[in-house]
Scaffold this motif. Sequence first.
Motif, mmCIF file in Angstrom:
data_model
loop_
_atom_site.group_PDB
_atom_site.id
_atom_site.type_symbol
_atom_site.label_atom_id
_atom_site.label_comp_id
_atom_site.label_asym_id
_atom_site.label_seq_id
_atom_site.Cartn_x
_atom_site.Cartn_y
_atom_site.Cartn_z
ATOM 1 N N ASP A 117 0.836 -1.210 0.000
ATOM 2 C CA ASP A 117 0.000 0.000 0.000
ATOM 3 C C ASP A 117 0.869 1.258 0.000
ATOM 4 O OD1 ASP A 117 -2.407 -1.433 0.083
ATOM 5 O OD2 ASP A 117 -2.303 -1.616 2.269
ATOM 6 N N ILE A 118 1.896 1.256 0.845
ATOM 7 C CA ILE A 118 2.787 2.420 0.948
ATOM 8 C C ILE A 118 3.563 2.607 -0.356
ATOM 9 C CG2 ILE A 118 4.690 3.459 2.223
ATOM 10 C CD1 ILE A 118 2.186 3.189 3.887
ATOM 11 N N ARG A 119 4.098 1.519 -0.889
ATOM 12 C CA ARG A 119 4.897 1.590 -2.112
ATOM 13 C C ARG A 119 4.046 2.083 -3.285
ATOM 14 N NH1 ARG A 119 6.284 -3.198 -2.005
ATOM 15 N NH2 ARG A 119 8.125 -2.964 -0.706
ATOM 16 N N ARG A 120 2.827 1.554 -3.386
ATOM 17 C CA ARG A 120 1.937 1.957 -4.480
ATOM 18 C C ARG A 120 1.570 3.439 -4.353
ATOM 19 N NH1 ARG A 120 -2.048 -0.895 -3.161
ATOM 20 N NH2 ARG A 120 -1.189 -2.826 -4.018
ATOM 21 N N PHE A 121 1.296 3.859 -3.126
ATOM 22 C CA PHE A 121 0.940 5.264 -2.900
ATOM 23 C C PHE A 121 2.084 6.203 -3.286
ATOM 24 C CE2 PHE A 121 1.536 8.660 0.375
ATOM 25 C CZ PHE A 121 0.651 9.577 -0.183
ATOM 26 N N LEU A 122 3.316 5.880 -2.872
ATOM 27 C CA LEU A 122 4.457 6.738 -3.188
ATOM 28 C C LEU A 122 4.724 6.783 -4.693
ATOM 29 C CD1 LEU A 122 6.938 5.838 -0.313
ATOM 30 C CD2 LEU A 122 5.557 7.904 -0.544
ATOM 31 N N THR A 123 4.568 5.634 -5.349
ATOM 32 C CA THR A 123 4.784 5.581 -6.801
ATOM 33 C C THR A 123 3.763 6.435 -7.539
ATOM 34 O OG1 THR A 123 5.697 3.343 -6.639
ATOM 35 C CG2 THR A 123 4.932 4.054 -8.805
ATOM 36 N N GLU A 124 2.496 6.302 -7.149
ATOM 37 C CA GLU A 124 1.443 7.085 -7.794
ATOM 38 C C GLU A 124 1.577 8.568 -7.456
ATOM 39 O OE1 GLU A 124 -2.144 5.276 -6.482
ATOM 40 O OE2 GLU A 124 -1.932 3.496 -7.771
ATOM 41 N N PHE A 125 1.998 8.848 -6.229
ATOM 42 C CA PHE A 125 2.157 10.236 -5.810
ATOM 43 C C PHE A 125 3.235 10.939 -6.630
ATOM 44 C CE2 PHE A 125 4.270 13.372 -3.028
ATOM 45 C CZ PHE A 125 3.200 14.231 -2.806
ATOM 46 N N LYS A 126 4.363 10.259 -6.846
ATOM 47 C CA LYS A 126 5.459 10.856 -7.607
ATOM 48 C C LYS A 126 5.043 11.174 -9.051
ATOM 49 C CE LYS A 126 8.532 7.636 -6.663
ATOM 50 N NZ LYS A 126 9.807 6.894 -6.657
ATOM 51 N N ALA A 127 4.159 10.354 -9.620
ATOM 52 C CA ALA A 127 3.791 10.509 -11.029
ATOM 53 C C ALA A 127 2.580 11.409 -11.244
ATOM 54 C CB ALA A 127 3.502 9.135 -11.638
ATOM 55 N N ALA A 128 1.871 11.758 -10.162
ATOM 56 C CA ALA A 128 0.608 12.486 -10.312
ATOM 57 C C ALA A 128 0.818 13.989 -10.414
ATOM 58 C CB ALA A 128 -0.307 12.168 -9.133
#
Length: 427
Positions: A118-129
């Motif tokens: 959950d944390i990894r997915r959130f950080l990845t999506e956050f960086k790209a958004a």
Amino acid sequence: MAKRRANGEGTITKRKDGRYQAAAYVYRPDGTRHRQFVYGKTRDEVADKLTELQEKTRQGIPAASSTMVFGDFLTYWLAAIAPERLKPATVNSYEGLTRLYIRPALGKKKLNRLSPADIRRFLTEFKAACLCCLRGADKERPEEKRSCCAVGRCCKRRPSARTVQYIHAVLRSALQQAIREELITRNVARIVETPTVTRKEVRPLNAAEARLLLKTARPHRLYALWLLLVSTGLRRGEALALTWSDVDLANSQLRVRRNVQRIRRELIFGTPKTTRSIRTVPLPKHCVRALTQHSEQQERERLVAGEKWQPTSGQPDGLIFTTATGSVTDPRGLNRMLTTLCRDAHVHRVRVHDLRHTCASLLLAQGVDARTIMETLGHSTITMTLDTYAHVMDTTLRAAAKRMDDALNLNEPDEESEGEAKPDNED
């Protein structure tokens, strides 16, 4: 016969496994009440935990549980725990990051079901958004102010690597508190690798530009402040919180012991950034002269202002760098002043914090060692000094190599002498 405890006072009992447990009714973040248990090896330990639980309930502070959603736990952590451990400016920034980015994405997840994925997915999506859309503008703002992506025109503004790192730090800190309270068994944010940050190269003023800036600032009523920032490398908040009692002009030194920061709409005086930030800084002679003149100027301003001279409520007595009416100078206003000075001096635009980098660069160019610069700037470690100013240490490093040549005094032998000195082969 022992008096029966009233409803809500809590109970303490001994378990079959030898431990003690206590129970009391506490508030949830949504305002409802539920019965919560605490455990310990001794009765006194459990009694202390029960007292702490009841004290929070009396103050209206919600209690945490392992099954609560992560958003509610963040609310509890920011309200009850973070203010006791972190500085107000840090809490304020954590609240903003939580409200804008973390809670919308992870707030509905159960605290005890949060996973590294959950944390990894959130950080990845956050960086790209897109930053505009991350803040949920299309849901909270009027139609004409909807997010750029909602109307088909992405602004392409992405979070900086530093912002991603701060978000990760908030998650780690919050979940570590959940471990301390025995709500979860592992910090899933620690398992996820910290995002790397590429440091932007600092571009301070060189010696000629610094002289030009100070020459332009000479008529400015806060000239002594600009001179002090360049000459001593004080942080903006440290310089604006200085009082005349902190300065010893006779011995050419000042003492840094407080700072001022804007927290929301208030200017708050507090302790400096780290314990090493509380320091004594020697003053160059030109700073002593400028401060002496500033003292005389401030006294004239006080006489002119008369009854209008009204220090801000809560500010310490004898502030050095005030407004023309005696109130504390807003740190944010300095950046606007400096932008104007840079324009008038025809030097590239710098922030107030870049004057701190300018000071370090000038000291390095003069051959001052990194340890002395660390003490002057109030860095917590020498590593921070070396990492921050490695790019401007070329002159110092070359001078060190030259000194090594001079110390060893080794002359390269020429080819002819090498041939003469070469021994014959023996059978």
